[in-house]
Design a protein around this motif. Structure first.
Motif, PDB file in Angstrom:
ATOM      1  N   TYR A 102       0.836  -1.207   0.000  1.00 29.68           N
ATOM      2  CA  TYR A 102       0.000   0.000   0.000  1.00 29.68           C
ATOM      3  C   TYR A 102       0.869   1.254   0.000  1.00 29.68           C
ATOM      4  CZ  TYR A 102      -3.336   3.571   1.512  1.00 29.68           C
ATOM      5  OH  TYR A 102      -4.084   4.715   1.590  1.00 29.68           O
ATOM      6  N   TRP A 103       1.842   1.309   0.919  1.00 28.91           N
ATOM      7  CA  TRP A 103       2.674   2.503   1.014  1.00 28.91           C
ATOM      8  C   TRP A 103       3.658   2.602  -0.145  1.00 28.91           C
ATOM      9  CZ3 TRP A 103       0.954   6.404   3.241  1.00 28.91           C
ATOM     10  CH2 TRP A 103       0.213   6.311   4.417  1.00 28.91           C
ATOM     11  N   ARG A 104       4.052   1.499  -0.697  1.00 27.93           N
ATOM     12  CA  ARG A 104       4.916   1.518  -1.894  1.00 27.93           C
ATOM     13  C   ARG A 104       4.211   2.270  -3.025  1.00 27.93           C
ATOM     14  NH1 ARG A 104       9.138  -1.649  -4.309  1.00 27.93           N
ATOM     15  NH2 ARG A 104       8.791  -1.996  -6.538  1.00 27.93           N
ATOM     16  N   LYS A 105       2.936   2.017  -3.173  1.00 31.17           N
ATOM     17  CA  LYS A 105       2.144   2.688  -4.215  1.00 31.17           C
ATOM     18  C   LYS A 105       1.917   4.164  -3.870  1.00 31.17           C
ATOM     19  CE  LYS A 105      -2.327   2.335  -6.632  1.00 31.17           C
ATOM     20  NZ  LYS A 105      -2.857   3.653  -6.256  1.00 31.17           N
ATOM     21  N   ARG A 106       1.583   4.444  -2.608  1.00 31.44           N
ATOM     22  CA  ARG A 106       1.294   5.820  -2.198  1.00 31.44           C
ATOM     23  C   ARG A 106       2.517   6.724  -2.326  1.00 31.44           C
ATOM     24  NH1 ARG A 106      -1.981   8.713  -2.175  1.00 31.44           N
ATOM     25  NH2 ARG A 106      -2.485   9.464  -0.088  1.00 31.44           N
ATOM     26  N   PHE A 107       3.697   6.176  -2.054  1.00 36.28           N
ATOM     27  CA  PHE A 107       4.903   6.988  -2.120  1.00 36.28           C
ATOM     28  C   PHE A 107       5.274   7.347  -3.558  1.00 36.28           C
ATOM     29  CE2 PHE A 107       6.794   5.554   2.221  1.00 36.28           C
ATOM     30  CZ  PHE A 107       5.855   6.351   2.856  1.00 36.28           C
ATOM     31  N   THR A 108       4.696   6.642  -4.536  1.00 31.73           N
ATOM     32  CA  THR A 108       4.905   7.024  -5.936  1.00 31.73           C
ATOM     33  C   THR A 108       3.947   8.125  -6.364  1.00 31.73           C
ATOM     34  OG1 THR A 108       3.349   5.351  -6.793  1.00 31.73           O
ATOM     35  CG2 THR A 108       5.653   4.673  -6.488  1.00 31.73           C
ATOM     36  N   GLU A 109       2.932   8.377  -5.538  1.00 37.65           N
ATOM     37  CA  GLU A 109       1.904   9.359  -5.878  1.00 37.65           C
ATOM     38  C   GLU A 109       2.148  10.721  -5.235  1.00 37.65           C
ATOM     39  OE1 GLU A 109      -1.703   6.028  -6.207  1.00 37.65           O
ATOM     40  OE2 GLU A 109      -1.517   7.324  -4.439  1.00 37.65           O
ATOM     41  N   GLN A 110       2.770  10.708  -4.052  1.00 39.83           N
ATOM     42  CA  GLN A 110       3.017  11.951  -3.326  1.00 39.83           C
ATOM     43  C   GLN A 110       4.383  11.883  -2.653  1.00 39.83           C
ATOM     44  OE1 GLN A 110      -1.524  11.931  -1.736  1.00 39.83           O
ATOM     45  NE2 GLN A 110      -0.187  13.431  -0.745  1.00 39.83           N
ATOM     46  N   PRO A 111       4.951  13.031  -2.315  1.00 39.12           N
ATOM     47  CA  PRO A 111       6.256  13.046  -1.631  1.00 39.12           C
ATOM     48  C   PRO A 111       6.164  12.357  -0.271  1.00 39.12           C
ATOM     49  CG  PRO A 111       5.695  15.222  -2.494  1.00 39.12           C
ATOM     50  CD  PRO A 111       4.461  14.394  -2.629  1.00 39.12           C
ATOM     51  N   ILE A 112       7.269  11.775   0.133  1.00 40.18           N
ATOM     52  CA  ILE A 112       7.302  11.051   1.399  1.00 40.18           C
ATOM     53  C   ILE A 112       7.002  11.960   2.580  1.00 40.18           C
ATOM     54  CG2 ILE A 112       9.807  11.374   1.636  1.00 40.18           C
ATOM     55  CD1 ILE A 112       9.927   8.661   2.995  1.00 40.18           C
ATOM     56  N   THR A 113       7.358  13.242   2.455  1.00 40.54           N
ATOM     57  CA  THR A 113       7.127  14.181   3.557  1.00 40.54           C
ATOM     58  C   THR A 113       5.649  14.507   3.751  1.00 40.54           C
ATOM     59  OG1 THR A 113       7.664  15.947   1.981  1.00 40.54           O
ATOM     60  CG2 THR A 113       9.398  15.259   3.524  1.00 40.54           C
ATOM     61  N   ASP A 114       4.796  14.115   2.796  1.00 42.89           N
ATOM     62  CA  ASP A 114       3.352  14.271   2.983  1.00 42.89           C
ATOM     63  C   ASP A 114       2.803  13.243   3.965  1.00 42.89           C
ATOM     64  OD1 ASP A 114       3.427  16.310   1.197  1.00 42.89           O
ATOM     65  OD2 ASP A 114       2.254  15.318  -0.377  1.00 42.89           O
ATOM     66  N   PHE A 115       3.563  12.182   4.208  1.00 46.99           N
ATOM     67  CA  PHE A 115       3.088  11.088   5.050  1.00 46.99           C
ATOM     68  C   PHE A 115       3.929  10.884   6.309  1.00 46.99           C
ATOM     69  CE2 PHE A 115       2.294   9.865   0.562  1.00 46.99           C
ATOM     70  CZ  PHE A 115       0.909   9.947   0.564  1.00 46.99           C
ATOM     71  N   CYS A 116       5.196  11.160   6.210  1.00 45.34           N
ATOM     72  CA  CYS A 116       6.124  10.799   7.289  1.00 45.34           C
ATOM     73  C   CYS A 116       6.603  12.017   8.075  1.00 45.34           C
ATOM     74  CB  CYS A 116       7.346  10.070   6.722  1.00 45.34           C
ATOM     75  SG  CYS A 116       6.965   8.488   5.955  1.00 45.34           S
ATOM     76  N   SER A 117       6.826  11.787   9.350  1.00 41.38           N
ATOM     77  CA  SER A 117       7.520  12.772  10.165  1.00 41.38           C
ATOM     78  C   SER A 117       8.997  12.731   9.817  1.00 41.38           C
ATOM     79  CB  SER A 117       7.346  12.457  11.652  1.00 41.38           C
ATOM     80  OG  SER A 117       5.983  12.380  11.996  1.00 41.38           O
ATOM     81  N   VAL A 118       9.625  13.899   9.796  1.00 43.01           N
ATOM     82  CA  VAL A 118      11.048  13.985   9.513  1.00 43.01           C
ATOM     83  C   VAL A 118      11.780  14.233  10.824  1.00 43.01           C
ATOM     84  CG1 VAL A 118      12.857  15.155   8.209  1.00 43.01           C
ATOM     85  CG2 VAL A 118      10.560  14.904   7.233  1.00 43.01           C
TER      86      VAL A 118
END
Length: 290
Positions: A102-118
């Motif tokens: 699921y996240w493999r697909k989502r990370f191709t659609e939006q930047p990782i910083t839209d989902f993850c804390s840095v």
């Protein structure tokens, strides 16, 4: 439920080692917690609609490296070292393969910083010595919903399997202590071992995947291993005497390998997703029900 060490992080925000948050793409920490997301689109099966359907391996979220399903820790280590990616509370993810896909697909659609804390490491050091790690956890509403949906689907499958086993009257099993054969319902064998051999693994109705459970136990005995203390002995008679004298005709309650054979563990995992952590400025963690 996210790990306490990283609970201050929020989806889409950046945190340095002092716990300070910044905005990403104009979205603040507080706003990102309550954002409205579109409905989740889960894979129909562990492999989804990708070419990986039915594959016994799991791909990295970011690259083409694949790891066997039973080597999950190697994949997590790979993502930390090679991609600086950390997934919180992996043990609470009901279907690891579908979660990763699921996240493999989502990370191709939006930047990782839209989902993850840095999380910035060495924030007080010179810029060239600083490093950023990405944390994916259920503070992000989308991640929390995904975990809940996977857990519900897993529980549904387990309850269906349990009901099928409870009503199955074509069971065939052999007692692992006296080699007597039993036919009919699984409860006949389990009740026999509890009554005649004082070996009680719980009520039959609380157990799921009974055949696999019995095979797991039988394999340990074949390897001359005590089911309780898990010590290995030189021959079968010595093992039998040990288990009888020490009253070790029971399973080791600390062995998490057996968790998957008890329905209650799937219910407990689901209930954990109805809890959340609140972190206050004193860095104390308070657990409260939603």
């Amino acid at each position: 439920m996210a790990a306490p060490e990283t609970q201050g992080a929020a989806a889409g925000g950046e945190e340095d080692c002092e716990g300070n948050h910044s905005k990403v793409a104009g979205v603040s920490y507080e706003d990102s917690k309550d954002c409205i997301l579109e409905p989740l689109s889960l894979p129909e099966s562990p492999g989804g609609i990708t070419a990986l359907e039915g594959s016994p391996s799991v791909p990295c979220i970011f690259c083409e490296e694949h790891f066997p399903m039973d080597e999950q820790d190697k994949l997590l280590k790979h993502m930390i070292i090679e991609h600086k990616m950390v997934i919180a509370d992996v043990k609470l993810v009901a279907d690891f393969q579908r979660y990763i896909l699921y996240w493999r697909k989502r990370f191709t659609e939006q930047p990782i910083t839209d989902f993850c804390s840095v999380i910035r490491i060495n924030s007080t050091a010179p810029l060239e010595e600083q490093d950023n790690y990405f944390l994916l956890c259920d503070v992000l509403p989308e991640d929390r919903l995904l975990r809940e949906e996977l857990q519900k689907q897993r529980l549904k499958e387990i309850l269906e399997q349990q009901q099928q086993e409870r009503s199955d009257n074509h069971f065939h099993g052999i007692c692992m202590f006296c080699n007597e054969e039993f036919f009919g319902n699984r409860s006949v064998l389990l009740n026999h071992m509890a009554r005649e051999h004082a070996f009680n693994i719980g009520l039959p109705d609380n157990i799921v995947n009974c055949n696999e459970f019995l095979c797991t136990l039988q394999k340990k005995l074949d390897n001359l291993q005590c089911l309780y203390c898990e010590k290995t002995f030189r021959d079968k008679n010595t093992l039998k005497d040990h288990m009888r004298k020490k009253q070790h005709r029971r399973i080791n309650p600390k062995n998490r390998e057996y968790d998957r054979f008890y329905v209650i563990n799937y219910l407990v995992r689901l209930s954990l997703h109805n809890l959340k952590f609140d972190c206050i400025s004193t860095n104390k963690i308070f657990l409260r029900a939603v």
